[in-house]
Design a protein around this motif. Structure first.
Motif, PDB file in Angstrom:
ATOM      1  N   PHE A 195       0.792  -1.226   0.000  1.00  8.31           N
ATOM      2  CA  PHE A 195       0.000   0.000   0.000  1.00  8.31           C
ATOM      3  C   PHE A 195       0.831   1.286   0.000  1.00  8.31           C
ATOM      4  O   PHE A 195       0.328   2.346  -0.391  1.00  8.31           O
ATOM      5  CB  PHE A 195      -0.942   0.027   1.223  1.00  8.31           C
ATOM      6  CG  PHE A 195      -0.233  -0.015   2.547  1.00  8.31           C
ATOM      7  CD1 PHE A 195       0.170   1.152   3.171  1.00  8.31           C
ATOM      8  CD2 PHE A 195       0.022  -1.220   3.172  1.00  8.31           C
ATOM      9  CE1 PHE A 195       0.821   1.118   4.395  1.00  8.31           C
ATOM     10  CE2 PHE A 195       0.673  -1.262   4.397  1.00  8.31           C
ATOM     11  CZ  PHE A 195       1.071  -0.096   5.007  1.00  8.31           C
ATOM     12  N   TYR A 196       2.083   1.238   0.440  1.00  7.97           N
ATOM     13  CA  TYR A 196       2.856   2.467   0.554  1.00  7.97           C
ATOM     14  C   TYR A 196       3.086   3.168  -0.783  1.00  7.97           C
ATOM     15  O   TYR A 196       2.969   4.407  -0.840  1.00  7.97           O
ATOM     16  CB  TYR A 196       4.199   2.198   1.241  1.00  7.97           C
ATOM     17  CG  TYR A 196       5.068   3.433   1.314  1.00  7.97           C
ATOM     18  CD1 TYR A 196       4.802   4.441   2.244  1.00  7.97           C
ATOM     19  CD2 TYR A 196       6.115   3.627   0.432  1.00  7.97           C
ATOM     20  CE1 TYR A 196       5.577   5.580   2.304  1.00  7.97           C
ATOM     21  CE2 TYR A 196       6.905   4.763   0.475  1.00  7.97           C
ATOM     22  CZ  TYR A 196       6.628   5.740   1.416  1.00  7.97           C
ATOM     23  OH  TYR A 196       7.392   6.880   1.451  1.00  7.97           O
ATOM     24  N   GLU A 210       0.069   5.255  -1.585  1.00  9.22           N
ATOM     25  CA  GLU A 210      -0.073   6.372  -0.657  1.00  9.22           C
ATOM     26  C   GLU A 210       0.953   7.457  -0.947  1.00  9.22           C
ATOM     27  O   GLU A 210       0.663   8.660  -0.876  1.00  9.22           O
ATOM     28  CB  GLU A 210       0.095   5.868   0.782  1.00  9.22           C
ATOM     29  CG  GLU A 210      -1.065   5.052   1.307  1.00  9.22           C
ATOM     30  CD  GLU A 210      -2.291   5.897   1.566  1.00  9.22           C
ATOM     31  OE1 GLU A 210      -2.131   7.116   1.827  1.00  9.22           O
ATOM     32  OE2 GLU A 210      -3.410   5.362   1.518  1.00  9.22           O
ATOM     33  N   ALA A 211       2.177   7.044  -1.300  1.00  5.66           N
ATOM     34  CA  ALA A 211       3.216   8.020  -1.622  1.00  5.66           C
ATOM     35  C   ALA A 211       2.871   8.788  -2.894  1.00  5.66           C
ATOM     36  O   ALA A 211       3.146   9.994  -3.000  1.00  5.66           O
ATOM     37  CB  ALA A 211       4.561   7.310  -1.773  1.00  5.66           C
ATOM     38  N   THR A 212       2.273   8.104  -3.858  1.00  5.12           N
ATOM     39  CA  THR A 212       1.863   8.772  -5.098  1.00  5.12           C
ATOM     40  C   THR A 212       0.848   9.874  -4.816  1.00  5.12           C
ATOM     41  O   THR A 212       0.880  10.947  -5.434  1.00  5.12           O
ATOM     42  CB  THR A 212       1.286   7.746  -6.083  1.00  5.12           C
ATOM     43  OG1 THR A 212       2.272   6.744  -6.351  1.00  5.12           O
ATOM     44  CG2 THR A 212       0.873   8.412  -7.387  1.00  5.12           C
ATOM     45  N   LYS A 213      -0.057   9.630  -3.870  1.00  4.89           N
ATOM     46  CA  LYS A 213      -1.039  10.649  -3.493  1.00  4.89           C
ATOM     47  C   LYS A 213      -0.354  11.893  -2.915  1.00  4.89           C
ATOM     48  O   LYS A 213      -0.922  12.990  -2.959  1.00  4.89           O
ATOM     49  CB  LYS A 213      -2.008  10.079  -2.455  1.00  4.89           C
ATOM     50  CG  LYS A 213      -2.871   8.933  -2.969  1.00  4.89           C
ATOM     51  CD  LYS A 213      -3.751   8.396  -1.853  1.00  4.89           C
ATOM     52  CE  LYS A 213      -4.570   7.203  -2.306  1.00  4.89           C
ATOM     53  NZ  LYS A 213      -5.394   6.631  -1.207  1.00  4.89           N
ATOM     54  N   VAL A 273      10.146   6.737  -4.703  1.00  5.09           N
ATOM     55  CA  VAL A 273       9.651   5.641  -3.858  1.00  5.09           C
ATOM     56  C   VAL A 273      10.686   4.518  -3.809  1.00  5.09           C
ATOM     57  O   VAL A 273      10.973   3.948  -2.753  1.00  5.09           O
ATOM     58  CB  VAL A 273       8.299   5.112  -4.381  1.00  5.09           C
ATOM     59  CG1 VAL A 273       7.910   3.829  -3.642  1.00  5.09           C
ATOM     60  CG2 VAL A 273       7.215   6.161  -4.200  1.00  5.09           C
ATOM     61  N   GLY A 274      11.268   4.215  -4.959  1.00  8.64           N
ATOM     62  CA  GLY A 274      12.310   3.202  -4.994  1.00  8.64           C
ATOM     63  C   GLY A 274      13.514   3.583  -4.152  1.00  8.64           C
ATOM     64  O   GLY A 274      14.110   2.735  -3.468  1.00  8.64           O
ATOM     65  N   LEU A 275      13.877   4.865  -4.167  1.00  9.69           N
ATOM     66  CA  LEU A 275      15.005   5.326  -3.355  1.00  9.69           C
ATOM     67  C   LEU A 275      14.689   5.250  -1.863  1.00  9.69           C
ATOM     68  O   LEU A 275      15.565   4.949  -1.046  1.00  9.69           O
ATOM     69  CB  LEU A 275      15.382   6.761  -3.740  1.00  9.69           C
ATOM     70  CG  LEU A 275      15.990   6.944  -5.135  1.00  9.69           C
ATOM     71  CD1 LEU A 275      16.192   8.416  -5.428  1.00  9.69           C
ATOM     72  CD2 LEU A 275      17.321   6.201  -5.224  1.00  9.69           C
TER      73      LEU A 275
END
Length: 469
Positions: free
Chosen positions: A85-86, A89-92, A100-102
Motif C-alpha cells: 500500500f505504501y 499512498e506516496a503517489t497521493k 519511492v524506490g530510493l
C-alpha cells in the motif's frame, strides 16, 4: 600417567610426526602447516562438532535462540508490510516512482554503511544493549512512520520518509549485527545450523508481512499496520531486556578495522558470494511483476509467485545449515548453490540465446522454486566461511571477532540488496527481462568459477586452522 595420556590424546599429530618424520620436517615450517591441515581439521572437527538439538540445549541457549527467532520474525514482518500500500499512498503525496524506490533502497544502503561500525564497537557498547536498543529504535520508527500520512505533500513528506527509514535502518543494523555475533558466541560448533534455523523465522516474516500489511491497511487505514507491528516490536524489546542472557564481553579488544578481515582471500570470496545472493533476491523486486504481465494474473497470484523463492529458502535453510555443520562442506555447498542458482536465472528469462526454452508460467514458477532451494545452499555456509577466514588470520574466537564478522556479513548482504533492485530495473529497461536475468545468471556462474579456482589454488583454502586450545 594420566597427564601423559591426556597430552597424547590432545596431540596425536605431533606425536606421530616426531615418530615418523624425525627432523625432516619442522613444526614451524609453513609447508608443514598446510600439509597437515586437512588431517588435523578433519580429526579435530569430527570430535568437536556436536549435532544440534533444541531439546538438548541448556536453558540459557534456548532463551537466546527463541528470543532472536521471535525478533527476526516480528522485525521482518514489520519491514515488509508496507509493500502493498505504501507506493500508492506516496503517489497521493506527489512522490514519483523513482523516489519511492530510493526510499525503499536507502534502508539497505545505511545498513551496508553502518553494520561494520556496529560490529567494531559491539563489545564496547555491549552486545545485549546493541541488540535491544536496535529493536526499540526499529519499533519506534515504525510507529512514527504510521503518522507520516499527516505530513504536507511533496518535499516535506519525502524528507520525513527518508529520515524515518534511515533511523530505522540504523536500528536494524544494530540488532542484526548483534544477533549474528551472539549466535556465533553462543553456538560456536553449530553456527550454520542455528543461522539456517533462524533464517526460517526471517523468511516467514518476509512472507506474511505484505498480506498482514494489506489486511491491516484495509481494516484501519495507513497508520494501523505500522502502529500494530511497531508496538509488537517494542514489546519484543522489553521481553529481550528481561529474558535475554548477558554476554561474556571480557575478551581482548579487536585490533584493527574490518579491513583486516578483508586481507583474507577466503573472507573476500565469501563476502562476494553473499553479495551475489542478496543481489539476485533484490533483482526480482522491480522486475518480476512486469515480466509476469503477459499472463494476466491477479495481484494475489503475482504475490504468491513472489513468495516462491523466499518461501523455499526460508524452509530449507535449516537443512543447509545442518549439512554445513555436520559435513563441514562449505566450499562444496557454495559451488553447488552458486552454479544451480546461475542456471535457474538463465531459465527464468528465459535466456535469449536459448530459443528452444518456452516462456511459460510453469517454467517460471519451477525456476523460482529451484532458485529458492539453491540460494540457501550457497548463502548459509558463507557465515562459517568468514569465521574460518578470521581464524586463518589468527584472530581470537571472541565476541569482538564475532562482531566484526557479523558486521561484514550483514554489510555485504545489504550492499547486494541495495544494488540488486537498482541494477535490475536499469537492465530490464534497456535490454529486457531476458538479458537482465541472464546477466544475473552470468554473475552467479562467474562467482562459481572464482570459488572453484580459490579452493584448488589457495594453500589454506576453506580449511580451519588447528585449534590453539
Amino acid at each position: 600417567m594420566q597427564t601423559s595420556d591426556i597430552d597424547t590424546e590432545k596431540q596425536p599429530l605431533l606425536g606421530s610426526q616426531s615418530n615418523h618424520l624425525d627432523n625432516d620436517i619442522s613444526i614451524n615450517n609453513p609447508h608443514t602447516y598446510t600439509s597437515i591441515s586437512d588431517v588435523d581439521v578433519s580429526e579435530n572437527d569430527s570430535s568437536k562438532t556436536e549435532e544440534f538439538s533444541f531439546r538438548g540445549l541448556e536453558r540459557r541457549k534456548k532463551m537466546v535462540f527463541l528470543i532472536i527467532g521471535m525478533v527476526n520474525f516480528c522485525a521482518c514482518t514489520c519491514f515488509s508490510l508496507l509493500a502493498p500500500f505504501y507506493p500508492a499512498e506516496a503517489t497521493k503525496k506527489g512522490v514519483s516512482t523513482t523516489v519511492v524506490g530510493l526510499i525503499f533502497s536507502c534502508f539497505e544502503f545505511w545498513i551496508f554503511v553502518t553494520s561494520p561500525i556496529f560490529g567494531y564497537f559491539l563489545t564496547r557498547i555491549g552486545a545485549k544493549f546493541t541488540f535491544i536498543s536496535g529493536i526499540m529504535v526499529c519499533g519506534s520508527c515504525s510507529v512514527l512512520f504510521g503518522i507520516l500520512d499527516k505530513c504536507p505533500p511533496n518535499e516535506v513528506f519525502i524528507a520525513m520518509c527518508f529520515a524515518c527509514r534511515t533511523v530505522e535502518a540504523l536500528g536494524c543494523s544494530a540488532f542484526v549485527t548483534a544477533s549474528f555475533a551472539i549466535i556465533a558466541h553462543e553456538f560456536p560448533n553449530n553456527v550454520a545450523t542455528v543461522f539456517g534455523s533462524l533464517e526460517t523465522f526471517s523468511g516467514i516474516g518476509m512472507m506474511i508481512g505484505p498480506p498482514i500489511g494489506g489486511a491491516l491497511y484495509e481494516l484501519g487505514g495507513y497508520g494501523l499496520p505500522f502502529w500494530t507491528m511497531g508496538t509488537i516490536l517494542i514489546t519484543c524489546g522489553f521481553v529481550s531486556f528481561i529474558y535475554m542472557p548477558g554476554q561474556d564481553e571480557g575478551a581482548k579488544a579487536f585490533k584493527g578495522s574490518v579491513l583486516r578481515l578483508l586481507k583474507s582471500p577466503l573472507v573476500v570470496v565469501c563476502c562476494f558470494t553473499v553479495f551475489c545472493s542478496s543481489f539476485a533476491l533484490g533483482f526480482l523486486d522491480p522486475t518480476l511483476a512486469n515480466h509476469l504481465e503477459v499472463f494476466n494474473l491477479s495481484s494475489l497470484y503475482v504475490g504468491l509467485i513472489f513468495l516462491c523463492a523466499p518461501g523455499i529458502y526460508g524452509f530449507t535453510a535449516p537443512l543447509w545449515g545442518y549439512l554445513g555443520d555436520a559435513k563441514d562442506w562449505t566450499a562444496g555447498m557454495m559451488i553447488i548453490g552458486l552454479f544451480f542458482s546461475g542456471i535457474a536465472y538463465l531459465l527464468l528469462g528465459p535466456a535469449p540465446f536459448l530459443p528452444f526454452l518456452p516462456f511459460t508460467l510453469w517454467l517460471t514458477i519451477v525456476t523460482l522454486c529451484c532458485f529458492g532451494l539453491f540460494i540457501g545452499c550457497s548463502l548459509i555456509p558463507t557465515f562459517t566461511g568468514i569465521l574460518t577466514g578470521a581464524k586463518q588470520l589468527g584472530l581470537d574466537e571472541s565476541l569482538d571477532t564475532y562482531g566484526m564478522v557479523s558486521g561484514l556479513f550483514n554489510s555485504s548482504f545489504s550492499l547486494g540488496a541495495f544494488v540488486g533492485p537498482s541494477i535490475g530495473g536499469l537492465l530490464q529497461d534497456h535490454f529486457g527481462f531476458g538479458w537482465a536475468a541472464s546477466s544475473c545468471g552470468f554473475l552467479y556462474l562467474a562467482t562459481t568459477l572464482v570459488v572453484i579456482l580459490f579452493k584448488f589454488t589457495s594453500k589454506q583454502g576453506f580449511n580451519k586452522p588447528p585449534s590453539t586450545g
